[in-house]
Design a protein around this motif. Structure first.
Motif, PDB file in Angstrom:
ATOM      1  N   TYR A 108       0.854  -1.200   0.000  1.00 39.71           N
ATOM      2  CA  TYR A 108       0.000   0.000   0.000  1.00 39.71           C
ATOM      3  C   TYR A 108       0.881   1.239   0.000  1.00 39.71           C
ATOM      4  O   TYR A 108       1.957   1.251   0.606  1.00 39.71           O
ATOM      5  CB  TYR A 108      -0.918   0.003   1.221  1.00 39.71           C
ATOM      6  CG  TYR A 108      -1.855  -1.190   1.273  1.00 39.71           C
ATOM      7  CD1 TYR A 108      -3.097  -1.145   0.649  1.00 39.71           C
ATOM      8  CD2 TYR A 108      -1.493  -2.363   1.921  1.00 39.71           C
ATOM      9  CE1 TYR A 108      -3.950  -2.231   0.680  1.00 39.71           C
ATOM     10  CE2 TYR A 108      -2.340  -3.461   1.960  1.00 39.71           C
ATOM     11  CZ  TYR A 108      -3.560  -3.392   1.334  1.00 39.71           C
ATOM     12  OH  TYR A 108      -4.414  -4.475   1.365  1.00 39.71           O
ATOM     13  N   ARG A 113      -1.148   4.480   4.106  1.00 39.63           N
ATOM     14  CA  ARG A 113      -0.667   3.943   5.376  1.00 39.63           C
ATOM     15  C   ARG A 113      -0.596   5.016   6.460  1.00 39.63           C
ATOM     16  O   ARG A 113      -0.904   4.759   7.623  1.00 39.63           O
ATOM     17  CB  ARG A 113       0.705   3.286   5.168  1.00 39.63           C
ATOM     18  CG  ARG A 113       0.624   2.000   4.371  1.00 39.63           C
ATOM     19  CD  ARG A 113       1.958   1.304   4.254  1.00 39.63           C
ATOM     20  NE  ARG A 113       2.840   1.944   3.298  1.00 39.63           N
ATOM     21  CZ  ARG A 113       4.027   2.454   3.597  1.00 39.63           C
ATOM     22  NH1 ARG A 113       4.477   2.395   4.841  1.00 39.63           N
ATOM     23  NH2 ARG A 113       4.773   3.014   2.665  1.00 39.63           N
ATOM     24  N   CYS A 127      -9.552   1.550   5.551  1.00 42.70           N
ATOM     25  CA  CYS A 127      -8.295   0.883   5.900  1.00 42.70           C
ATOM     26  C   CYS A 127      -8.462  -0.584   6.289  1.00 42.70           C
ATOM     27  O   CYS A 127      -7.512  -1.192   6.805  1.00 42.70           O
ATOM     28  CB  CYS A 127      -7.622   1.633   7.055  1.00 42.70           C
ATOM     29  SG  CYS A 127      -7.399   3.392   6.754  1.00 42.70           S
ATOM     30  N   TYR A 130      -5.978  -2.893   4.553  1.00 43.15           N
ATOM     31  CA  TYR A 130      -4.598  -2.683   4.996  1.00 43.15           C
ATOM     32  C   TYR A 130      -4.345  -3.342   6.339  1.00 43.15           C
ATOM     33  O   TYR A 130      -3.345  -4.043   6.520  1.00 43.15           O
ATOM     34  CB  TYR A 130      -4.306  -1.182   5.062  1.00 43.15           C
ATOM     35  CG  TYR A 130      -3.044  -0.833   5.813  1.00 43.15           C
ATOM     36  CD1 TYR A 130      -1.789  -1.179   5.303  1.00 43.15           C
ATOM     37  CD2 TYR A 130      -3.096  -0.166   7.036  1.00 43.15           C
ATOM     38  CE1 TYR A 130      -0.634  -0.869   5.989  1.00 43.15           C
ATOM     39  CE2 TYR A 130      -1.938   0.145   7.729  1.00 43.15           C
ATOM     40  CZ  TYR A 130      -0.710  -0.204   7.200  1.00 43.15           C
ATOM     41  OH  TYR A 130       0.441   0.099   7.891  1.00 43.15           O
ATOM     42  N   ASP A 133      -4.227  -7.177   6.183  1.00 46.32           N
ATOM     43  CA  ASP A 133      -3.258  -7.762   5.264  1.00 46.32           C
ATOM     44  C   ASP A 133      -2.190  -8.548   6.034  1.00 46.32           C
ATOM     45  O   ASP A 133      -1.773  -8.168   7.130  1.00 46.32           O
ATOM     46  CB  ASP A 133      -2.589  -6.647   4.450  1.00 46.32           C
ATOM     47  CG  ASP A 133      -1.767  -7.195   3.301  1.00 46.32           C
ATOM     48  OD1 ASP A 133      -2.364  -7.611   2.304  1.00 46.32           O
ATOM     49  OD2 ASP A 133      -0.523  -7.215   3.421  1.00 46.32           O
ATOM     50  N   THR A 136       0.951  -6.543   6.897  1.00 40.41           N
ATOM     51  CA  THR A 136       0.805  -5.695   8.083  1.00 40.41           C
ATOM     52  C   THR A 136       0.919  -6.535   9.353  1.00 40.41           C
ATOM     53  O   THR A 136       1.499  -6.086  10.355  1.00 40.41           O
ATOM     54  CB  THR A 136      -0.544  -4.961   8.048  1.00 40.41           C
ATOM     55  OG1 THR A 136      -0.673  -4.254   6.803  1.00 40.41           O
ATOM     56  CG2 THR A 136      -0.663  -3.978   9.193  1.00 40.41           C
TER      57      THR A 136
END
Length: 369
Positions: A108, A113, A127, A130, A133, A136
Motif C-alpha cells: 500500500y 498507510r 483501511c 490494509y 493484510d 501488516t
C-alpha cells in the motif's frame, strides 16, 4: 581488446571487486540469519536467504583464487570451473536480490498507510484491507518483538530504538491510538512468519487483541466499544476520567507504545507508527536487493573474460620464430638429393639445390620419353 594481457587485466579487476563484494555478502548473510525481526516482518525464509548469502560469501574467495590461478597460468580447466561457478552464483545472487526487492516493496502506498494510522480516518472504513493484510501482520510481529525485548526483557537498546522511531515520526505505538476496535482481528498470525521466539504468549494468540474493559468515553454502556489496547503493568495503564484513585485500569490508549508519548492525551491528530516502521523495515532489505542485482555484472564480466581466455591459444602453443625466419628442413627434398647425387661427388655438391633440381628435371624428361 581481447589480447591475453587485456583479459588477464579484466579478470584481476573483477576479482578485486568480487572479493570486496564477497565480504559484504557474508556480513549481510549474518545479519539476515541473526535479525529475528526480519523473519517476523518478511517471513521465515529470510533465514534461508541468509544461509545462501553465507555460502556465497564463503565460496566466492575460493573461486576468486582459482580464477586468479587460471588467468595467470592460462589453465583452461581452472577457467572453465570459474565459468560454471560464476554462472551459478550469478543466478543465485540475482534471485536473492529480486526476492529482497519484492519483499521490500510496500503493498500500500505511503499516503494510505499514514492516513490509516489515525483513528479519525480508520472510522471511515478505508483501511480494513490494509489492517487485515498479512504483510501488516508481519510488521506487527516485528514491532512486538522489539517491544518484548525492550519492556519485558529490559533491553535499553531496543527501547531506545522504538523511542527514536516515535520521536522522529511523531507517533506512538503501532496501531492508531484509541481505535483497537477498528483493527481488532482474532485470526492467527500467518504460518510463514515466526511467532515463537522473543514474544509473549499473550501477544501471539491473535493478531490484534483489545483491552477487557469498556471505555471510549461513552456514557451509554450499550454503545461503548473496546477501543483501548491491553494494559502493560508498569508501562502503560490508563484509567477512566472518573477513576480518581486509579483503581481500575481500562487498558492502554496506545498499541504497544513506549516512552514519554504514552502520557500524552490521544486526539484526532494522534497516530500510530505502523507506516513509518514498515518503511524502516523495508529499508533494511530493499537497498541490499538493488546491490545484489546490480553486482551480478561482476559475475557476467568474469564469465565472458574467462570464456574468451579459454578460447585463446596458450602463449607456447604457436610456431617458433626460427621456423618463420629460417627455411624449414624438407625431408622429401633431402631424400631426392641422396638418390641422385653420384658416389664420389665432390664435397658440397650434395648441398647445392640447383644440381638436385636439374637431376629431377632430367629424370622427369627421361620418364616422359
Amino acid at each position: 581488446m581481447c589480447l591475453g594481457y587485456n583479459l588477464q587485466l579484466y579478470l584481476r579487476c573483477a576479482h578485486l571487486f568480487k572479493l570486496l563484494f564477497a565480504c559484504y555478502t557474508f556480513v549481510y548473510g549474518v545479519i539476515l540469519c541473526a535479525d529475528v525481526s526480519l523473519r517476523q516482518a518478511f517471513g521465515s525464509d529470510m533465514l534461508f536467504l541468509g544461509i545462501l548469502l553465507l555460502l556465497l560469501g564463503v565460496t566466492k574467495p575460493c573461486n576468486i583464487l582459482l580464477g586468479h590461478y587460471g588467468s595467470m597460468k592460462h589453465n583452461k580447466c581452472a577457467l572453465l570451473l570459474v565459468v560454471v561457478f560464476d554462472a551459478t552464483a550469478a543466478v543465485v545472487q540475482c534471485s536473492v536480490g529480486l526476492i529482497l526487492l519484492t519483499r521490500g516493496t510496500p503493498t500500500y502506498d505511503l499516503d494510505l498507510r499514514k492516513a490509516c494510522a489515525r483513528s479519525s480516518v480508520l472510522s471511515q472504513g478505508r483501511c480494513d484491507a490494509y489492517w487485515r493484510d498479512d504483510r501488516t501482520a508481519g510488521m506487527r510481529l516485528a514491532w512486538m518483538s522489539v517491544y518484548y525485548r525492550a519492556i519485558r526483557k529490559k533491553d535499553n537498546a531496543q527501547s531506545k530504538t522504538l523511542e527514536q522511531i516515535e520521536d522522529f515520526a511523531q507517533c506512538c505505538g503501532f496501531g492508531p491510538p484509541v481505535a483497537c476496535d477498528g483493527i481488532e482481528n482474532g485470526a492467527k498470525f500467518p504460518s510463514e512468519y515466526e511467532t515463537e521466539e522473543l514474544l509473549g504468549k499473550d501477544m501471539t494468540r491473535r493478531r490484534v487483541t483489545c483491552g477487557d474493559e469498556y471505555d471510549c468515553d461513552q456514557d451509554d454502556s450499550s454503545t461503548a466499544r473496546y477501543c483501548w489496547y491491553p494494559a502493560e503493568a508498569g508501562t502503560c495503564e490508563h484509567f477512566a476520567e472518573g477513576d480518581v484513585a486509579n483503581a481500575n485500569p481500562l487498558g492502554c490508549r496506545y498499541d504497544w507504545g513506549v516512552g514519554s508519548c504514552l502520557d500524552a492525551d490521544a486526539d484526532d491528530s494522534s497516530k500510530g507508527c505502523a507506516w513509518y516502521f514498515e518503511d524502516t523495515m523495508n529499508d533494511k532489505i530493499y537497498g541490499h536487493g538493488i546491490a545484489f542485482v546490480s553486482f551480478v555484472v561482476l559475475e557476467v564480466v568474469t564469465v565472458i573474460s574467462a570464456c574468451c581466455f579459454c578460447w585463446k591459444r596458450k602463449s607456447n602453443d604457436v610456431l617458433p620464430i626460427s621456423y618463420i625466419y629460417d627455411e624449414p628442413w624438407d625431408p622429401v627434398k633431402e631424400h631426392k638429393l641422396a638418390l641422385h647425387v653420384p658416389n664420389g661427388a665432390p664435397p658440397g655438391m650434395e648441398t647445392k639445390e640447383g644440381s638436385g633440381n636439374d637431376d629431377d628435371d632430367a629424370i622427369a624428361g627421361n620418364d616422359d620419353s
